[in-house]
Design a protein around this motif. Structure first.
Motif, PDB file in Angstrom:
ATOM      1  N   THR A 130     -37.793   7.850  -1.007  1.00  0.00           N
ATOM      2  CA  THR A 130     -38.284   6.940  -2.042  1.00  0.00           C
ATOM      3  C   THR A 130     -39.776   7.112  -2.299  1.00  0.00           C
ATOM      4  O   THR A 130     -40.582   7.091  -1.376  1.00  0.00           O
ATOM      5  N   SER A 131     -40.131   7.249  -3.571  1.00  0.00           N
ATOM      6  CA  SER A 131     -41.524   7.348  -3.990  1.00  0.00           C
ATOM      7  C   SER A 131     -41.904   6.113  -4.797  1.00  0.00           C
ATOM      8  O   SER A 131     -41.021   5.409  -5.306  1.00  0.00           O
ATOM      9  N   PRO A 132     -43.210   5.830  -4.937  1.00  0.00           N
ATOM     10  CA  PRO A 132     -43.627   4.661  -5.717  1.00  0.00           C
ATOM     11  C   PRO A 132     -43.056   4.656  -7.136  1.00  0.00           C
ATOM     12  O   PRO A 132     -42.747   3.606  -7.679  1.00  0.00           O
ATOM     13  N   GLU A 133     -42.916   5.841  -7.733  1.00  0.00           N
ATOM     14  CA  GLU A 133     -42.425   5.928  -9.110  1.00  0.00           C
ATOM     15  C   GLU A 133     -40.949   6.298  -9.183  1.00  0.00           C
ATOM     16  O   GLU A 133     -40.412   6.467 -10.282  1.00  0.00           O
ATOM     17  N   GLY A 135     -37.513   5.198  -7.067  1.00  0.00           N
ATOM     18  CA  GLY A 135     -36.793   4.564  -5.983  1.00  0.00           C
ATOM     19  C   GLY A 135     -35.337   4.975  -6.005  1.00  0.00           C
ATOM     20  O   GLY A 135     -34.931   5.958  -5.395  1.00  0.00           O
ATOM     21  N   SER A 136     -34.534   4.238  -6.758  1.00  0.00           N
ATOM     22  CA  SER A 136     -33.115   4.563  -6.839  1.00  0.00           C
ATOM     23  C   SER A 136     -32.882   5.902  -7.534  1.00  0.00           C
ATOM     24  O   SER A 136     -31.879   6.565  -7.290  1.00  0.00           O
ATOM     25  N   LYS A 166     -44.746   8.628  -0.192  1.00  0.00           N
ATOM     26  CA  LYS A 166     -43.467   7.930  -0.051  1.00  0.00           C
ATOM     27  C   LYS A 166     -43.698   6.508   0.439  1.00  0.00           C
ATOM     28  O   LYS A 166     -44.640   6.242   1.189  1.00  0.00           O
ATOM     29  N   ARG A 167     -42.823   5.619   0.045  1.00  0.00           N
ATOM     30  CA  ARG A 167     -42.920   4.246   0.550  1.00  0.00           C
ATOM     31  C   ARG A 167     -41.536   3.641   0.745  1.00  0.00           C
ATOM     32  O   ARG A 167     -40.541   4.189   0.302  1.00  0.00           O
ATOM     33  N   TYR A 168     -41.512   2.500   1.459  1.00  0.00           N
ATOM     34  CA  TYR A 168     -40.264   1.831   1.836  1.00  0.00           C
ATOM     35  C   TYR A 168     -39.386   2.769   2.666  1.00  0.00           C
ATOM     36  O   TYR A 168     -38.180   2.849   2.460  1.00  0.00           O
ATOM     37  N   ASN A 226     -40.704  -0.427   8.615  1.00  0.00           N
ATOM     38  CA  ASN A 226     -40.644   0.105   7.267  1.00  0.00           C
ATOM     39  C   ASN A 226     -42.071   0.387   6.824  1.00  0.00           C
ATOM     40  O   ASN A 226     -42.970  -0.411   7.090  1.00  0.00           O
ATOM     41  N   THR A 228     -44.983   3.601   4.884  1.00  0.00           N
ATOM     42  CA  THR A 228     -45.316   4.695   3.986  1.00  0.00           C
ATOM     43  C   THR A 228     -45.561   5.981   4.758  1.00  0.00           C
ATOM     44  O   THR A 228     -45.803   5.971   5.967  1.00  0.00           O
TER      45      THR A 228
END
Length: 269
Positions: A130-133, A135-136, A166-168, A226, A228
């Motif tokens: 998952t990236s900031p821009e 997600g799904s 990456k985040r989450y 969780n 980054t």
């Protein structure tokens, strides 16, 4: 057709694990304490490692427990009744991530090195998708790996200069090895093919120069780990790619074929 499917049953070994280590874990968990602190207690993390909770799907040949999908589901579901945070911590290494990708797509050398370490908790994995821009929409990841030459272990080798944000990413704050998805480009034609080679999956140790893990998140107020991970022009050799250089561009196929464990077993559990 449905009636012809055998009823799922636990083996004696799987039932013994539920009656033993899982029951012991349930007794150890104080979810009120967990929800009012920042981290999971060390005693719980150490117990999960010692009893190989992170290796439910790893073959016995590599030190894993090699349990059935039904046992995986039952174990995670049972832990969830006491603590969702602990359940998520157990769930992630046993679904989409380095362990499953290595089993299906890793080289013999990669499996021989990493799977025993993942099985006994020597290494804790996370998978950075998952990236900031994005997600799904995993196909929209902006992270890039540029094919180039660089130094690795004192030698000049062909590899990639990878930049990611990456985040989450579950388990990122305590991970020691980072599974990573990014898009590979070869603008110099070093590999002799097309420029845009597609999504690729790699395995990068936390200790590799340039790897950053930080910025702990607290999604939903549930205390699972969780956070980054970032890297700016981090050079990695081809041997870090899961399955080696031949698997450049096969990342999307690898991801969707392995999503079943996470989406079909772990999350419902």
């Amino acid at each position: 057709a449905l009636r012809s499917i055998p009823v799922a049953k636990l083996t004696a070994e799987e039932q013994a694990f539920l009656d033993g280590p899982v029951a012991e874990l349930i007794e150890m968990i104080d979810d009120f304490e967990i929800q009012n602190s920042i981290h999971l207690p060390d005693k719980i993390l150490n117990f999960l490692k010692k009893e190989r909770f992170f290796s439910l799907i790893i073959p016995k040949a590599y030190g894993g427990r090699e349990f059935s999908p039904y046992a995986n589901s039952t174990i995670v579901g049972t832990i969830s009744t006491k603590s969702s945070g602990v359940a998520v911590t157990v769930m992630v290494p046993n679904s989409l991530g380095p362990g499953e990708l290595l089993m299906h797509y890793g080289t013999d050398e990669q499996r021989a090195f990493w799977l025993p370490r993942l099985a006994d908790g020597t290494d804790i994995p996370c998978f950075a998708l998952t990236s900031p821009e994005a997600g799904s929409d995993a196909g929209g990841i902006p992270d890039r790996g540029i094919v180039t030459k660089g130094m690795f272990e004192g030698k000049e080798v062909v590899g990639m200069e990878v930049t990611w944000d990456k985040r989450y990413i579950t388990l990122a704050p305590i991970a020691t090895v980072l599974g990573m998805a990014f898009k590979v480009e070869d603008p110099q034609g070093i590999l002799g093919g097309k420029e845009h080679l597609g999504i690729t999956c790699a395995l990068i140790p936390k200790t590799h120069p340039g790897v950053e893990l930080g910025n702990r998140h607290d999604p939903m107020g549930i205390r699972f780990y969780n956070g980054t991970t970032r890297g700016d022009k981090v050079f990695i050799p081809m041997e870090f790619i899961i399955g080696g250089q031949q698997n450049i561009g096969r990342g999307w196929q690898m991801l969707v074929s392995c999503l079943g464990a996470g989406r079909g077993i772990s999350l419902p559990a």
